[in-house]
Design a protein around this motif. Structure first.
Motif, PDB file in Angstrom:
ATOM      1  N   UNK A   1       0.817  -1.196   0.000  1.00 27.83           N
ATOM      2  CA  UNK A   1       0.000   0.000   0.000  1.00 27.83           C
ATOM      3  C   UNK A   1       0.862   1.262   0.000  1.00 27.83           C
ATOM      4  N   UNK A   2       2.080   1.113   0.525  1.00 27.78           N
ATOM      5  CA  UNK A   2       2.938   2.285   0.570  1.00 27.78           C
ATOM      6  C   UNK A   2       3.415   2.714  -0.814  1.00 27.78           C
ATOM      7  N   UNK A   3       3.438   1.786  -1.761  1.00 31.51           N
ATOM      8  CA  UNK A   3       3.795   2.158  -3.128  1.00 31.51           C
ATOM      9  C   UNK A   3       2.727   3.067  -3.725  1.00 31.51           C
ATOM     10  N   UNK A   4       1.475   2.862  -3.320  1.00 38.34           N
ATOM     11  CA  UNK A   4       0.390   3.732  -3.782  1.00 38.34           C
ATOM     12  C   UNK A   4       0.563   5.130  -3.202  1.00 38.34           C
ATOM     13  N   UNK A   5       0.957   5.217  -1.944  1.00 40.17           N
ATOM     14  CA  UNK A   5       1.187   6.520  -1.310  1.00 40.17           C
ATOM     15  C   UNK A   5       2.336   7.248  -1.996  1.00 40.17           C
ATOM     16  N   UNK A   6       3.423   6.522  -2.268  1.00 38.35           N
ATOM     17  CA  UNK A   6       4.553   7.145  -2.959  1.00 38.35           C
ATOM     18  C   UNK A   6       4.161   7.615  -4.355  1.00 38.35           C
ATOM     19  N   UNK A   7       3.365   6.814  -5.050  1.00 38.18           N
ATOM     20  CA  UNK A   7       2.888   7.221  -6.369  1.00 38.18           C
ATOM     21  C   UNK A   7       2.006   8.452  -6.295  1.00 38.18           C
ATOM     22  N   UNK A   8       1.135   8.497  -5.298  1.00 37.27           N
ATOM     23  CA  UNK A   8       0.258   9.660  -5.116  1.00 37.27           C
ATOM     24  C   UNK A   8       1.082  10.923  -4.852  1.00 37.27           C
ATOM     25  N   UNK A   9       2.066  10.818  -3.975  1.00 35.47           N
ATOM     26  CA  UNK A   9       2.901  11.981  -3.680  1.00 35.47           C
ATOM     27  C   UNK A   9       3.704  12.417  -4.904  1.00 35.47           C
ATOM     28  N   UNK A  10       4.150  11.462  -5.713  1.00 35.18           N
ATOM     29  CA  UNK A  10       4.886  11.799  -6.928  1.00 35.18           C
ATOM     30  C   UNK A  10       3.995  12.554  -7.907  1.00 35.18           C
ATOM     31  N   UNK A  11       2.785  12.067  -8.111  1.00 30.36           N
ATOM     32  CA  UNK A  11       1.869  12.725  -9.043  1.00 30.36           C
ATOM     33  C   UNK A  11       1.524  14.123  -8.557  1.00 30.36           C
ATOM     34  N   UNK A  12       1.236  14.263  -7.269  1.00 30.42           N
ATOM     35  CA  UNK A  12       0.907  15.587  -6.736  1.00 30.42           C
ATOM     36  C   UNK A  12       2.119  16.516  -6.818  1.00 30.42           C
ATOM     37  N   UNK A  13       3.319  15.983  -6.614  1.00 30.45           N
ATOM     38  CA  UNK A  13       4.522  16.813  -6.741  1.00 30.45           C
ATOM     39  C   UNK A  13       4.687  17.301  -8.179  1.00 30.45           C
TER      40      UNK A  13
END
Length: 78
Positions: A1-13
């Protein structure tokens, strides 16, 4: 699930980098990326906190480590 969080933060960045101003980019990253992630981590951690509260206290059981006890000197028999 943490890969989804990292992906979300990357997209928002990446979205925040394309913002028209620096302040808007920072606000977008904080309120659109960091705040939802922190909220999700808090909600996901509530199950762990609840399990810790329901677990019986481990202090009632004697500790198996010998560091709590003073070493007894060897007895000499005459």
């Amino acid at each position: 699930m943490f890969i989804v969080i990292l992906g979300w933060l990357y997209v928002i960045a990446m979205v925040a980098i394309t913002a028209p101003s620096v302040w808007m980019g920072i606000a977008l990253f904080l309120f659109g990326g960091l705040a939802p992630v922190l909220l999700w981590l808090y909600i996901a951690g509530s199950r762990i906190r609840r399990a810790r509260m329901m677990r019986p206290d481990d202090a009632a059981t004697p500790a198996a480590s010998s560091s709590d006890h003073e070493p007894t000197p060897p007895t000499q028999s005459p």
